[in-house]
Design an enzyme around this catalytic site. Structure first.
Site, short mmCIF file in Angstrom:
data_model
loop_
_atom_site.label_atom_id
_atom_site.label_comp_id
_atom_site.label_asym_id
_atom_site.label_seq_id
_atom_site.Cartn_x
_atom_site.Cartn_y
_atom_site.Cartn_z
N ASP A 163 0.82 -1.21 0.00
CA ASP A 163 0.00 0.00 0.00
C ASP A 163 0.86 1.27 0.00
O ASP A 163 2.03 1.24 0.40
CB ASP A 163 -0.89 0.02 1.24
N ASP A 164 0.26 2.37 -0.39
CA ASP A 164 0.86 3.71 -0.33
C ASP A 164 1.98 3.93 -1.34
O ASP A 164 2.86 4.76 -1.14
CB ASP A 164 1.39 4.03 1.08
N HIS B 205 -7.54 3.82 1.25
CA HIS B 205 -6.52 4.25 2.20
C HIS B 205 -7.18 4.39 3.57
O HIS B 205 -8.25 4.98 3.70
CB HIS B 205 -5.96 5.60 1.73
#
Length: 314
Positions: free
Chosen positions: A13-14, A134
């Site tokens: 993620d991110d 998110h």
């Protein structure tokens, strides 16, 4: 007796948060430690991340962001219900508070999600292979319906539903964090029917809350996978009793492991418009990178015949 084959999607993620996050994520992918990434299109290094994904053929999806930094939809950059008094998203807990008070306009949520999918397509040249939220905002009340509509409209097949088997027995998770996780679990359970009605799919098993940051270890990941596979096999075997013996063959279980590897962000570089947060600057990002690249974990995958793959391979 059913023997489950395991397809493991390790999602970083991110992606796009900062150049050091991108660097760490690419190293993990090239080492076979991550198989899939989720892009923050409002991240300060999103264009660079998209180029890296193209160069290295990294399967990439969208990490829809409604809680950190700035919106990408021009019309929402001022006077929007999505923004706080400083002109940024409300934050992980702030978003939840404003939503609970009924102060968020779902029309603006849809506008921003649509703008993020469009920007993703502009950066990568294709629609996301998968799309999640998110800080798990996509499973929140009201938001889940809008999120599902956007996925259906863009024909995005896969998402994430963060319901983790065995979460309640993870004694190492501190009480305030566990409370937050149990809230995510409840929201996710309430989301299943909504996503199902829209024809959206997700992995059979989700892992990632109990193994995040400092709580990640080779043994925790192994234990979570083994527990999940055993529970899945038991459930499948009970269903098999109504069929004839020839149906009692191996079945594939898909598992998504959510991870956040990378090199710690060094301010002022990074973030999604208001600078990097504390977690991105902490040692925990590097700890995840080192754990995922540990030869012991790679050996475990081989021994268990666990095949790493991406959502686009399902």
């Amino acid at each position: 007796m059913l023997q489950a084959r395991v397809k493991l999607i390790v999602t970083g993620d991110d992606f796009g948060y900062c150049p050091r996050r991108n660097q760490g994520m690419v190293e993990c992918f090239l080492a076979g430690a991550v198989s899939n990434v989720s892009l923050l299109v409002n991240g300060s290094a999103a264009p660079d991340a998209a180029q890296l994904a193209r160069r290295h053929n990294i399967p990439i999806g969208l990490h829809a962001n409604l809680s950190e930094g700035s919106p990408v939809c021009t019309a929402l950059k001022k006077n929007s219900s999505l923004l706080n008094k400083d002109g940024f998203f409300h934050g992980k807990m702030g978003f939840r508070t404003v939503l609970a008070k009924g102060l968020l306009k779902m029309s603006e949520v849809k506008q921003e999600l649509t703008a993020q999918v469009d920007l993703f397509r502009e950066l990568t040249g294709h629609v996301p292979h998968h799309m999640d939220g998110h800080q798990h905002v996509h499973v929140l009340p009201e938001v889940r319906h809008v999120f599902a509509q956007v996925l259906e409209e863009y024909e995005i097949k896969y998402t994430r539903v963060p319901i983790e088997l065995g979460l309640h027995s993870c004694a190492w998770i501190e009480p305030p964090l566990m409370d937050f996780y149990l809230g995510i679990e409840k929201d996710s359970l309430d989301t299943v029917d909504v996503f199902t009605r829209h024809g959206i799919r997700w992995a059979d098993v989700y892992i990632g809350l109990s193994t995040m940051g400092k709580n990640m270890s080779v043994s925790n990941i192994q234990s979570a996978i083994d527990t999940a596979v055993a529970a899945f096999a038991t459930k499948e075997n009970s269903l098999m009793t109504q069929f004839s013996p020839q149906h009692e063959q191996s079945r594939t279980v898909t598992i998504e492991l959510m991870v956040h590897p990378g090199y710690p962000t060094i301010p002022p570089v990074g973030g999604c418009g208001e600078g990097p947060d504390d977690f991105s600057q902490s040692w925990e990002r590097l700890h995840e990178l080192q754990t995922l690249m540990n030869p012991e974990l790679q050996s475990y995958y081989k021994t268990r015949n666990i095949q790493l793959c991406a959502f686009k391979n399902l």
